[in-house]
Design an enzyme around this catalytic site. Structure first.
Site: not given
Length: 303
Positions: A90-92
């Protein structure tokens, strides 16, 4: 009405998701500030240590100093690649971009050490030669990072590989994180060679000035203790500090990228709620209109 119920469920589900992403954004923002301050605060210290190491090496002059961390070698022909990724997702595209660069330079002579769950999963899935794996918490200390650098130096001294390089995400600002490659060992071979050449030039100038009875243009270095012992203590510490600095850079990049990704997810969820609400109102208006038409038609038939 079944369609209306489905839309209501979707609106409720998206609102719940947006609350989660909003909370994750706030948590990431708090961690990001701490990680950024730690990473930025260490940069001047690391830069000064680099400058000091170069000055000491330049001050050696024509003296020959042998240290394993300074010498290029080709015993095993292998290079150890340290990959600094995140423990969570969930950090691109942060991990994807970094691992793309790692795999672009892959070869049969590469062995890997992963720091972070995402890197370990990718390297293991691709069946790469994974030598070791480490996990660190969000705010690692210098003592904890030394576990990694000690392992690397020990394996290097044992001859498991001839060079070490680190792949990490350099923190530029909140919106920008750049994948970087750092040759770690041998320590700055080209830079230190240039520094040594500069030291030899200074030494020659100092000797000429003494012969001509002039004041030396640059001061000479007096080492206490001797140069070999000094570099023997300084160079391992230099490696420990570089590894720690790159870990802090990676953590700052991780929390920054996660905050931006969660903000984007929250904004998208809010927009989706608006679109679903509009769709719900249109469907509800159409249902009411149909009911009015049915009542009007029935009244007309009875009248």
């Amino acid at each position: 009405m079944a369609n209306l119920r489905d839309i209501r469920r979707r609106i409720k589900s998206v609102k719940n998701t947006s609350q989660i992403t909003k909370a994750m954004q706030m948590v990431a923002a708090t961690k990001m500030r701490r990680a950024q301050m730690a990473a930025i605060a260490l940069r001047p210290y690391a830069s000064k240590l680099d400058e000091m190491a170069s000055d000491i090496y330049a001050g050696i002059g024509t003296g020959e100093v042998s240290h394993p961390l300074l010498q290029k070698r080709n015993k095993s022909g292998k290079t150890c690649v340290v990959v600094l990724t995140t423990e969570k997702g969930l950090c691109g595209p942060l991990n994807t971009n970094l691992l793309r660069d790692v795999l672009k330079n892959d070869g049969p002579d590469k062995v890997y050490v992963s720091v972070g769950k995402k890197g370990r999963q990718t390297l293991a899935r691709l069946k790469k030669n994974l030598l070791a794996d480490f996990e660190l918490k969000d705010s690692p200390t210098f003592a904890e990072s030394k576990t990694i650098s000690r392992f690397l130096l020990q394996k290097f001294e044992e001859g498991a590989f001839d060079a070490i390089e680190v792949y990490y995400n350099r923190f530029v600002n909140t919106l920008s994180q750049v994948p970087m490659r750092l040759p770690l060992v041998p320590i700055g071979a080209e830079e230190l060679a240039a520094a040594k050449a500069l030291g030899e030039a200074k030494h020659a100038d100092h000797t000429q000035s003494q012969a001509e009875g002039k004041a030396p243009s640059t001061p000479s270095f007096n080492f206490e203790p001797d140069v070999t012992e000094l570099l023997g203590k300084l160079l391992p510490y230099y490696v420990h500090l570089l590894v720690y600095e790159k870990i802090l850079e990676s953590r700052a990049s991780e929390h920054s990228a996660r905050m931006v990704a969660m903000k984007s997810a929250t904004d998208n969820a809010k927009q989706l709620v608006k679109d679903l609400t509009l769709e719900y109102n249109k469907a509800r208006q159409a249902a009411i209109t149909n009911e009015i038409l049915e009542i009007s038609s029935a009244a007309a038939m009875m009248g």
